[in-house]
Design a protein around this motif. Structure first.
Motif, PDB file in Angstrom:
ATOM      1  N   LEU A  13      61.130  56.968  20.297  1.00 54.89           N
ATOM      2  CA  LEU A  13      60.399  56.244  19.258  1.00 54.89           C
ATOM      3  C   LEU A  13      59.204  57.049  18.766  1.00 54.89           C
ATOM      4  N   GLN A  14      58.523  57.730  19.680  1.00 55.05           N
ATOM      5  CA  GLN A  14      57.386  58.569  19.277  1.00 55.05           C
ATOM      6  C   GLN A  14      57.832  59.661  18.306  1.00 55.05           C
ATOM      7  N   MET A  15      59.007  60.255  18.569  1.00 54.40           N
ATOM      8  CA  MET A  15      59.521  61.297  17.684  1.00 54.40           C
ATOM      9  C   MET A  15      59.847  60.734  16.299  1.00 54.40           C
ATOM     10  N   TYR A  16      60.502  59.561  16.264  1.00 53.48           N
ATOM     11  CA  TYR A  16      60.844  58.948  14.977  1.00 53.48           C
ATOM     12  C   TYR A  16      59.594  58.608  14.173  1.00 53.48           C
ATOM     13  N   GLU A  17      58.587  58.075  14.849  1.00 50.55           N
ATOM     14  CA  GLU A  17      57.346  57.725  14.159  1.00 50.55           C
ATOM     15  C   GLU A  17      56.650  58.980  13.643  1.00 50.55           C
ATOM     16  N   ARG A  18      56.773  60.074  14.397  1.00 55.12           N
ATOM     17  CA  ARG A  18      56.169  61.329  13.956  1.00 55.12           C
ATOM     18  C   ARG A  18      56.865  61.837  12.695  1.00 55.12           C
ATOM     19  N   ILE A  19      58.211  61.678  12.650  1.00 54.89           N
ATOM     20  CA  ILE A  19      58.948  62.067  11.440  1.00 54.89           C
ATOM     21  C   ILE A  19      58.436  61.275  10.238  1.00 54.89           C
ATOM     22  N   SER A  23      57.155  63.132   7.071  1.00 55.41           N
ATOM     23  CA  SER A  23      58.003  63.012   5.882  1.00 55.41           C
ATOM     24  C   SER A  23      58.415  61.551   5.689  1.00 55.41           C
ATOM     25  N   PRO A  24      57.506  60.730   5.155  1.00 49.53           N
ATOM     26  CA  PRO A  24      57.760  59.282   5.055  1.00 49.53           C
ATOM     27  C   PRO A  24      58.967  58.913   4.207  1.00 49.53           C
ATOM     28  N   ASP A  26      61.790  60.702   4.118  1.00 48.68           N
ATOM     29  CA  ASP A  26      63.006  61.339   4.641  1.00 48.68           C
ATOM     30  C   ASP A  26      64.184  60.385   4.473  1.00 48.68           C
ATOM     31  N   PRO A  27      65.304  60.834   3.878  1.00 44.71           N
ATOM     32  CA  PRO A  27      66.398  59.914   3.565  1.00 44.71           C
ATOM     33  C   PRO A  27      67.160  59.387   4.772  1.00 44.71           C
ATOM     34  N   TYR A  28      66.972  60.011   5.937  1.00 49.76           N
ATOM     35  CA  TYR A  28      67.786  59.588   7.077  1.00 49.76           C
ATOM     36  C   TYR A  28      66.990  59.011   8.240  1.00 49.76           C
ATOM     37  N   VAL A  29      65.662  59.033   8.146  1.00 53.88           N
ATOM     38  CA  VAL A  29      64.875  58.508   9.263  1.00 53.88           C
ATOM     39  C   VAL A  29      65.094  57.007   9.434  1.00 53.88           C
ATOM     40  N   ASN A  30      65.252  56.294   8.329  1.00 60.24           N
ATOM     41  CA  ASN A  30      65.490  54.845   8.418  1.00 60.24           C
ATOM     42  C   ASN A  30      66.818  54.536   9.089  1.00 60.24           C
ATOM     43  N   ILE A  31      67.835  55.360   8.794  1.00 57.19           N
ATOM     44  CA  ILE A  31      69.144  55.167   9.419  1.00 57.19           C
ATOM     45  C   ILE A  31      69.053  55.420  10.923  1.00 57.19           C
ATOM     46  N   SER A  32      68.346  56.479  11.287  1.00 57.98           N
ATOM     47  CA  SER A  32      68.184  56.798  12.711  1.00 57.98           C
ATOM     48  C   SER A  32      67.448  55.683  13.434  1.00 57.98           C
ATOM     49  N   LEU A  33      66.401  55.169  12.811  1.00 54.77           N
ATOM     50  CA  LEU A  33      65.635  54.083  13.438  1.00 54.77           C
ATOM     51  C   LEU A  33      66.453  52.790  13.491  1.00 54.77           C
ATOM     52  N   ASN A  56      64.711  53.293  -0.100  1.00 58.22           N
ATOM     53  CA  ASN A  56      64.392  54.723  -0.080  1.00 58.22           C
ATOM     54  C   ASN A  56      65.122  55.429  -1.220  1.00 58.22           C
ATOM     55  N   LYS A  57      64.385  55.903  -2.196  1.00 55.88           N
ATOM     56  CA  LYS A  57      64.992  56.505  -3.385  1.00 55.88           C
ATOM     57  C   LYS A  57      65.587  57.881  -3.118  1.00 55.88           C
TER      58      LYS A  57
END
Length: 268
Positions: A13-19, A23-24, A26-33, A56-57
């Motif tokens: 979770l710390q890594m995802y939050e850092r991403i 890069s707020p 990022d097109p794939y961070v939401n999918i990963s989370l 996310n546009k």
């Protein structure tokens, strides 16, 4: 992902939050989370990431649609699924106002929640973008039927037939609407055409039962009785046809044994 696979959720979770910080958009961070929260059992946070992904546009529309379908299928038995569909539909329509997907989702939501007026509104918006969309035509007509807008039902069913000339559902609605509007001749024309395109026995029986009633109103008894016979071949327990056909035979004093059998069957 490595931390998550190792069961180190806190570190993952710390890594995802850092991403997100770096890069707020990022097109794939939401999918990963979404996947992370889903695996950890936090459905509410997972759904929030789904909404964020839709908004996310930088994420392509096809991926968003696939994620939405995945979520809805997986959560179809959830008591919150309708409310979640509403939120997703709003997110799609606000982020992609020039695509039909959000309007289709919202139309389906309002069909399910029995708000025919709003369903009609969103299916019209969908058709303004894609005039060939089958589901939009079908559900627009269903919505108008529930609102007793018979002229619109007739007109839109006829227009839908320009795109789908072999779909019996549009012949059915055109026929029914014309019958309600007291235009039996056009009603018969559409129903006779529509029955030719169906291979489903019950659907065929519905066409023929309605035709039987219309022919009887037109005093074309031979055609009416033929239609009733066809109905009972496909749906031998159709109570309404058994009753009406028996009554009309009895009034004519014709085939009284047959009328008695049908009447008896209708009431037992």
């Amino acid at each position: 992902q490595v931390y998550a696979e190792q069961g180190k959720d806190k570190e993952a979770l710390q890594m995802y939050e850092r991403i997100k910080e770096i890069s707020p958009n990022d097109p794939y961070v939401n999918i990963s989370l979404l996947e992370f929260y889903e695996k950890s059992g936090d459905t509410e946070k997972a759904f929030n990431e789904l909404i964020a992904a839709i908004r996310n546009k930088n994420l392509d529309l096809n991926t968003k649609a696939n994620i939405y379908d995945y979520w809805m299928q997986k959560n179809q038995d959830s008591p919150n699924v309708n409310e979640q569909a509403l939120q997703c539909g709003m997110a799609f329509s606000e982020t992609h106002p020039d695509d039909k997907i959000g309007y289709l989702i919202l139309g389906s939501y309002y069909i399910v929640t029995e708000n025919a007026s709003l369903a009609r509104t969103y299916y019209k918006k969908s058709l303004a973008i894609d005039s060939t969309d089958f589901l939009s035509w079908q559900n627009l007509i269903i919505s108008e039927s529930r609102l007793n807008e018979n002229e619109n039902v007739r007109d839109h069913a006829v227009k839908a037939l320009q795109y789908y000339p072999m779909q019996p559902v549009f012949y059915w609605y055109a026929g029914v609407a014309n019958a309600v509007l007291k235009d039996n001749e056009d009603a018969i024309t559409y129903l006779e055409k529509g029955r030719r395109y169906t291979t489903d026995k019950i659907q065929m029986a519905n066409f023929d039962a309605f035709l039987g009633d219309l022919y009887h109103e037109q005093c074309e008894e031979e055609k009416a009785f033929d239609a009733y016979e066809r109905t009972l071949l496909n749906d031998p327990d159709n109570v309404l046809v058994l009753n009406n056909y028996a009554y009309y035979l009895a009034v004519k004093g014709q085939d009284l044994d047959k009328a008695f059998e049908m009447s008896t069957k209708a009431i037992t």
